[in-house]
Design a protein around this motif. Structure first.
Motif: not given
Length: 302
Positions: A34-48, A273-282
């Motif tokens: 429930a936590i990981v899938y929304p993050l993954w969906f945002i990533i794949i949606a940005s390439f779809s 959303i991806v470019i603004s959240t991925v760096p800080i999540m790393c």
């Protein structure tokens, strides 16, 4: 004479324990999903393709790889400058917060500190009663910090919550006997803090540093209020301006142009959303060890 090694005794679990373990593991897996899938969906949606996303055809992998959202986003000439501003504000603001809150928390943890109760009360009152936006703006204006890089670093570097967490950590995690032994060897308060207390505080430094960095990285309201110069604005404010501009153009367009603008706008929304959240999540995997330890110890009541 050889010594026989005793084999570890295996404790057999009864049926009820096994069922409980399966249920607990199943709940844990569902919570992680429930936590990981929304993050993954945002990533794949940005390439779809936005049409595939809207029709529910994108679940675990993009049906069609499309990079138009990222292309349009990085065509903005200001984005790299805003990225640099955000990185500077995050690094400098986190350093300033640690420089202020960690020593303040240590000082408030000392029982021999004069006026300790009154100082604690002085810090607690603003935590529950705020001066409001207009008084804070006037104070910032009087210090000539409007449209300055320091307005994102200095005025909001003090955090009562972080000071209380640091105070609790120092009080519960560093033994008083260490201070007494240091005094016998002629060590003063400042020297003791830098040579003994601070090296033993990596966990709380990681916790407060991560909290502060995430807060500054995601902050956009302070920049909206105090930074009118676009060359000083952070990434989040630029992305907000780009998305609002796209929505305005979308409202004025009609026909095929409106459909193209909507498609690009949706893709830019996910890409931003991806470019603004991925760096800080790393940062979290690098600080996970100290973060978990600091959160648990800092949560102990004094």
């Amino acid at each position: 004479m050889s010594v026989k090694k005793e084999k570890p005794v295996k404790i057999k679990k009864c049926l009820s324990d096994r069922i409980a373990d399966i249920a607990i593991n199943g709940i844990a897996v569902l919570m992680i999903a429930a936590i990981v899938y929304p993050l993954w969906f945002i990533i794949i949606a940005s390439f779809s393709n936005p049409a595939d996303v809207a029709n529910g055809e994108v679940w675990l992998w993009p049906k069609e790889w499309v990079l138009d959202g990222y292309r349009e986003l990085f065509r903005q000439s200001e984005i790299w400058r805003s990225y640099g501003n955000t990185i500077f504000y995050t690094v400098a603001g986190t350093f300033a917060a640690l420089l202020i809150n960690i020593p303040a928390g240590y000082a408030m943890s000392r029982k021999d500190m004069m006026g300790r109760k009154w100082i604690n009360l002085y810090y607690l009152i603003p935590m529950f009663v705020s001066g409001g936006l207009i008084p804070v703006y006037l104070v910032v204006q009087q210090f000539n910090l409007i449209d300055s890089v320091w307005v994102m670093i200095l005025p909001f570097s003090v955090s009562t919550y972080n000071i209380i967490v640091a105070r609790t950590f120092f009080h519960t995690s560093i033994p008083e006997g260490l201070w007494e032994a240091a005094q016998i060897d002629g060590c003063g308060t400042i020297r003791y803090f830098f040579l003994f207390a601070l090296p033993l505080s990596k966990a709380i430094i990681a916790v407060i540093g991560l909290w502060t960095a995430v807060g500054i990285w995601n902050s956009w309201f302070n920049a909206l209020i105090y930074l009118q110069d676009e060359s000083l604005q952070p990434l989040q404010l630029l992305l907000r301006r780009i998305l609002i501009s796209n929505q305005s153009l979308l409202g004025a367009a009609t026909g095929e142009m409106a459909a193209d603008l909507r498609r690009v706008s949706d893709m830019m929304k996910y890409a931003s959303i991806v470019i603004s959240t991925v760096p800080i999540m790393c940062l979290y995997p690098l600080l996970q060890k100290y973060f978990n330890q600091g959160v648990m110890i800092g949560a102990i009541k004094e």
